[in-house]
Design a protein around this motif. Structure first.
Motif, PDB file in Angstrom:
ATOM      1  N   ARG A   1      49.028  31.531  58.828  1.00  0.00           N
ATOM      2  CA  ARG A   1      49.192  29.913  59.660  1.00  0.00           C
ATOM      3  C   ARG A   1      49.049  30.217  61.255  1.00  0.00           C
ATOM      4  NH1 ARG A   1      48.338  26.132  61.283  1.00  0.00           N
ATOM      5  NH2 ARG A   1      49.840  24.748  61.571  1.00  0.00           N
ATOM      6  N   ALA A   2      49.115  31.887  61.569  1.00  0.00           N
ATOM      7  CA  ALA A   2      48.835  31.983  63.058  1.00  0.00           C
ATOM      8  C   ALA A   2      47.915  31.787  63.477  1.00  0.00           C
ATOM      9  CB  ALA A   2      49.688  33.420  63.673  1.00  0.00           C
ATOM     10  N   ALA A   3      46.699  32.710  63.086  1.00  0.00           N
ATOM     11  CA  ALA A   3      45.675  32.180  62.671  1.00  0.00           C
ATOM     12  C   ALA A   3      44.712  30.872  63.031  1.00  0.00           C
ATOM     13  CB  ALA A   3      44.282  33.276  61.745  1.00  0.00           C
ATOM     14  N   ALA A   4      45.176  30.071  61.661  1.00  0.00           N
ATOM     15  CA  ALA A   4      44.500  29.110  61.870  1.00  0.00           C
ATOM     16  C   ALA A   4      45.433  27.834  63.264  1.00  0.00           C
ATOM     17  CB  ALA A   4      45.343  28.287  60.883  1.00  0.00           C
ATOM     18  N   LEU A   5      46.577  28.389  63.784  1.00  0.00           N
ATOM     19  CA  LEU A   5      47.353  27.392  64.784  1.00  0.00           C
ATOM     20  C   LEU A   5      46.233  27.913  65.858  1.00  0.00           C
ATOM     21  CD1 LEU A   5      51.038  27.604  65.278  1.00  0.00           C
ATOM     22  CD2 LEU A   5      49.281  27.933  67.084  1.00  0.00           C
ATOM     23  N   CYS A   6      45.418  29.372  66.080  1.00  0.00           N
ATOM     24  CA  CYS A   6      44.674  30.125  67.706  1.00  0.00           C
ATOM     25  C   CYS A   6      43.626  28.998  67.071  1.00  0.00           C
ATOM     26  CB  CYS A   6      44.863  31.547  67.224  1.00  0.00           C
ATOM     27  SG  CYS A   6      45.940  31.974  68.054  1.00  0.00           S
ATOM     28  N   ASP A   7      43.454  29.134  65.651  1.00  0.00           N
ATOM     29  CA  ASP A   7      41.923  28.207  65.695  1.00  0.00           C
ATOM     30  C   ASP A   7      41.783  26.753  66.361  1.00  0.00           C
ATOM     31  OD1 ASP A   7      40.591  30.911  65.253  1.00  0.00           O
ATOM     32  OD2 ASP A   7      40.644  29.974  62.930  1.00  0.00           O
ATOM     33  N   GLU A   8      43.403  26.054  65.701  1.00  0.00           N
ATOM     34  CA  GLU A   8      43.309  24.514  66.188  1.00  0.00           C
ATOM     35  C   GLU A   8      43.508  23.968  68.045  1.00  0.00           C
ATOM     36  OE1 GLU A   8      46.852  23.479  64.195  1.00  0.00           O
ATOM     37  OE2 GLU A   8      46.182  24.480  62.316  1.00  0.00           O
ATOM     38  N   ASP A   9      44.099  25.400  68.583  1.00  0.00           N
ATOM     39  CA  ASP A   9      44.118  25.448  69.766  1.00  0.00           C
ATOM     40  C   ASP A   9      42.913  24.878  70.666  1.00  0.00           C
ATOM     41  OD1 ASP A   9      45.671  25.332  72.293  1.00  0.00           O
ATOM     42  OD2 ASP A   9      44.695  27.034  72.694  1.00  0.00           O
ATOM     43  N   VAL A  10      42.127  26.122  70.195  1.00  0.00           N
ATOM     44  CA  VAL A  10      40.601  26.050  70.527  1.00  0.00           C
ATOM     45  C   VAL A  10      39.923  24.567  70.242  1.00  0.00           C
ATOM     46  CG1 VAL A  10      38.407  27.970  70.992  1.00  0.00           C
ATOM     47  CG2 VAL A  10      40.717  28.675  70.279  1.00  0.00           C
ATOM     48  N   GLU A  11      39.833  24.367  69.230  1.00  0.00           N
ATOM     49  CA  GLU A  11      39.271  22.536  69.133  1.00  0.00           C
ATOM     50  C   GLU A  11      39.915  22.504  69.512  1.00  0.00           C
ATOM     51  OE1 GLU A  11      39.851  21.760  64.612  1.00  0.00           O
ATOM     52  OE2 GLU A  11      38.710  23.926  64.577  1.00  0.00           O
ATOM     53  N   ILE A  12      40.976  22.244  69.936  1.00  0.00           N
ATOM     54  CA  ILE A  12      42.051  20.587  70.387  1.00  0.00           C
ATOM     55  C   ILE A  12      41.567  20.986  71.785  1.00  0.00           C
ATOM     56  CG2 ILE A  12      44.121  20.417  71.405  1.00  0.00           C
ATOM     57  CD1 ILE A  12      45.018  21.186  68.972  1.00  0.00           C
ATOM     58  N   ASN A  13      41.316  22.013  72.737  1.00  0.00           N
ATOM     59  CA  ASN A  13      40.951  21.948  74.451  1.00  0.00           C
ATOM     60  C   ASN A  13      39.522  21.754  74.180  1.00  0.00           C
ATOM     61  OD1 ASN A  13      43.603  23.385  74.361  1.00  0.00           O
ATOM     62  ND2 ASN A  13      42.778  25.625  74.394  1.00  0.00           N
ATOM     63  N   TYR A  14      38.541  22.144  73.613  1.00  0.00           N
ATOM     64  CA  TYR A  14      36.885  21.851  73.759  1.00  0.00           C
ATOM     65  C   TYR A  14      37.587  20.370  73.297  1.00  0.00           C
ATOM     66  CZ  TYR A  14      32.169  21.971  72.632  1.00  0.00           C
ATOM     67  OH  TYR A  14      30.444  21.400  73.018  1.00  0.00           O
ATOM     68  N   ALA A  15      37.674  19.512  72.301  1.00  0.00           N
ATOM     69  CA  ALA A  15      37.831  18.243  72.832  1.00  0.00           C
ATOM     70  C   ALA A  15      38.716  17.444  73.640  1.00  0.00           C
ATOM     71  CB  ALA A  15      38.755  18.072  71.388  1.00  0.00           C
ATOM     72  N   ILE A  16      39.407  18.310  74.495  1.00  0.00           N
ATOM     73  CA  ILE A  16      39.845  17.876  75.700  1.00  0.00           C
ATOM     74  C   ILE A  16      38.597  17.724  76.821  1.00  0.00           C
ATOM     75  CG2 ILE A  16      41.699  18.871  77.451  1.00  0.00           C
ATOM     76  CD1 ILE A  16      43.469  19.016  75.653  1.00  0.00           C
ATOM     77  N   GLY A  17      38.211  18.829  77.068  1.00  0.00           N
ATOM     78  CA  GLY A  17      37.332  19.182  78.191  1.00  0.00           C
ATOM     79  C   GLY A  17      35.986  18.009  77.666  1.00  0.00           C
ATOM     80  N   GLY A  18      35.958  18.041  76.468  1.00  0.00           N
ATOM     81  CA  GLY A  18      34.826  16.501  76.384  1.00  0.00           C
ATOM     82  C   GLY A  18      35.166  15.293  76.858  1.00  0.00           C
ATOM     83  N   HIS A  19      36.281  14.775  76.585  1.00  0.00           N
ATOM     84  CA  HIS A  19      36.471  14.177  77.337  1.00  0.00           C
ATOM     85  C   HIS A  19      37.374  13.781  79.004  1.00  0.00           C
ATOM     86  CE1 HIS A  19      37.753  12.555  73.314  1.00  0.00           C
ATOM     87  NE2 HIS A  19      38.622  12.525  73.304  1.00  0.00           N
ATOM     88  N   GLY A  20      37.091  14.956  78.811  1.00  0.00           N
ATOM     89  CA  GLY A  20      37.345  15.188  80.690  1.00  0.00           C
ATOM     90  C   GLY A  20      36.328  15.566  81.230  1.00  0.00           C
ATOM     91  N   LEU A  21      35.296  15.615  80.974  1.00  0.00           N
ATOM     92  CA  LEU A  21      33.876  15.698  80.834  1.00  0.00           C
ATOM     93  C   LEU A  21      33.411  13.920  81.336  1.00  0.00           C
ATOM     94  CD1 LEU A  21      30.943  17.551  81.479  1.00  0.00           C
ATOM     95  CD2 LEU A  21      30.780  16.842  78.895  1.00  0.00           C
ATOM     96  N   THR A  22      33.844  13.424  80.490  1.00  0.00           N
ATOM     97  CA  THR A  22      33.069  12.109  80.645  1.00  0.00           C
ATOM     98  C   THR A  22      34.144  11.278  81.744  1.00  0.00           C
ATOM     99  OG1 THR A  22      33.553  11.454  77.912  1.00  0.00           O
ATOM    100  CG2 THR A  22      32.990   9.429  79.699  1.00  0.00           C
ATOM    101  N   LEU A  23      35.629  11.204  82.121  1.00  0.00           N
ATOM    102  CA  LEU A  23      36.250  11.127  83.954  1.00  0.00           C
ATOM    103  C   LEU A  23      35.420  12.098  84.791  1.00  0.00           C
ATOM    104  CD1 LEU A  23      39.550  10.948  82.954  1.00  0.00           C
ATOM    105  CD2 LEU A  23      38.419   9.420  82.844  1.00  0.00           C
TER     106      LEU A  23
END
Ligand code: MRU
Length: 364
Positions: free
Chosen positions: A122-144
């Motif tokens: 679960r801890a490893a999955a939580l870390c992987d989720e964090d990476v995916e979330i941040n990458y997606a934030i990067g994409g939305h921020g990039l548009t702005l």
């Protein structure tokens, strides 16, 4: 992100499959040192003493702290004791509570002999989720960022000037960062960007950590004292501000590193967009009024009265900068009311800093 050209995360499982390794952020930018955490108590110390810091990485370290606890003793009693011990480390970043709850929800229904393996997973999955979330934030921020760049370029600008406070980059998360993720994405597309890095007294997360990671990635930047941003904004030298957050209320009030509020006020006065990048685990859906309800960490006064740095001879030394006998106050965070936030950038998209805005994205 890359450290000396090698893809690296901020937390990972050691080769023995049980201990957890982190970067000692108290040593940056002067030394790169990896610490091995071998027990829940060591994970708690890493959070409390800020060897790791930044809301998402605090959550990830707490999750691995629970895994270490289960490897030590997987009883119900220890599950609760580990939760309570880790929860007491730092009060403001709500990702800590979120991660501990996620671990409890996963582990409590299981028989004790299955808990350690499940906790590491679960801890490893939580870390992987964090990476995916941040990458997606990067994409939305990039548009702005691109929208703002189109406006500024048309007005004759040669680069997009972004101001950030504290460290909400790769080092504050498992990878990518929140506020810095759009900066990295914009830069990686070959677009011209320059970052004003607030030094972020008292612990200098900007001068020591943000500057270090921007350097590693080759992003042009300038470190400025905390009180410079308002002047730069008055002179048209900041195109947008972007910061992270340790806890954002359901109504959009943003708690972040002390000094963020003053930057938001200056941005408001000068018509500069002020964005906050946040992963959903940083939203505290139980709170409405950030100023009244978010617990603000107060840390030791020595973080204000002393400075640590490298001497000309290469030694890392701590010096005192205040007169003996002068007390110092050390509030770690402040709250920026939602009305000063231009928009929130989450993994699900961009929304106004309002209850309806957040609810619209997350269906809460
Ligand atoms: C993605 S990190 C957002 C915040 O956690 C960050 O800006 C911050 O305030 C970190 O504070 P710190 O005291 O260094 O843990």
């Amino acid at each position: 992100m890359n450290v000396n050209g090698t893809p690296t995360r901020t937390i990972w499982l050691a080769d023995d499959g049980r201990s957890v390794q982190i970067i000692d952020q108290t040593r940056l930018p002067h030394a790169w040192e990896v610490i091995t955490l071998r027990s829940m108590a060591e994970a708690a110390r890493a959070i409390k003493d800020m060897w790791v810091r930044g809301a998402p990485l605090i959550g990830a370290t707490a999750a691995y702290g629970m895994a270490l606890a289960m490897a030590e003793d997987a009883s119900d009693a220890n599950l609760q004791a580990a939760h309570d011990h880790l929860y007491a480390t730092r009060p403001t970043a709500v990702n800590l509570r979120w991660a501990l709850q996620a671990m409890q929800d996963c582990l409590r229904p299981l028989p004790a002999d299955q808990r350690a393996a499940a906790a590491y997973q679960r801890a490893a999955a939580l870390c992987d989720e964090d990476v995916e979330i941040n990458y997606a934030i990067g994409g939305h921020g990039l548009t702005l960022f691109k929208q703002r760049w189109t406006e500024r370029k048309a007005a004759g600008a040669e680069r997009l000037n972004v101001l950030t406070h504290c460290n909400a980059g790769w080092l504050a998360t498992v990878d990518w960062g929140t506020a810095l993720a759009p900066i990295y994405r914009f830069f990686d597309e070959g677009l011209p960007i320059h970052v004003w890095v607030d030094e972020t007294r008292p612990r200098n997360q900007g001068a020591s950590l943000t500057a270090w990671e921007l350097n590693q990635h080759g992003v042009p930047h300038t470190v400025i004292p905390d009180n410079v941003g308002g002047h730069l904004m008055q002179h048209g030298m900041v195109d947008l501000c972007i910061v992270g957050t340790d806890r954002t209320t359901a109504s959009g009030d943003v708690c972040n590193k002390i000094g963020t509020y003053l930057k938001a006020l200056a941005a408001h006065d000068n018509g500069v967009p002020f964005y906050v990048a946040l992963p959903s685990p940083t939203i505290d859906w139980t709170l409405d009024d950030g100023i009244k309800e978010i617990p603000i960490e107060e840390r030791d006064a020595t973080e204000v009265t002393q400075l640590t740095g490298r001497t000309a001879s290469g030694q890392i030394e701590t010096i005192t900068i205040t007169p003996a006998g002068s007390p110092a106050g050390n509030w770690g965070f402040d709250v920026t009311p939602a009305r000063y936030v231009t928009a929130l950038i989450t993994e699900k998209g961009v929304c106004p800093a309002t209850r309806d805005g957040l609810a619209g994205l997350f269906g809460v």
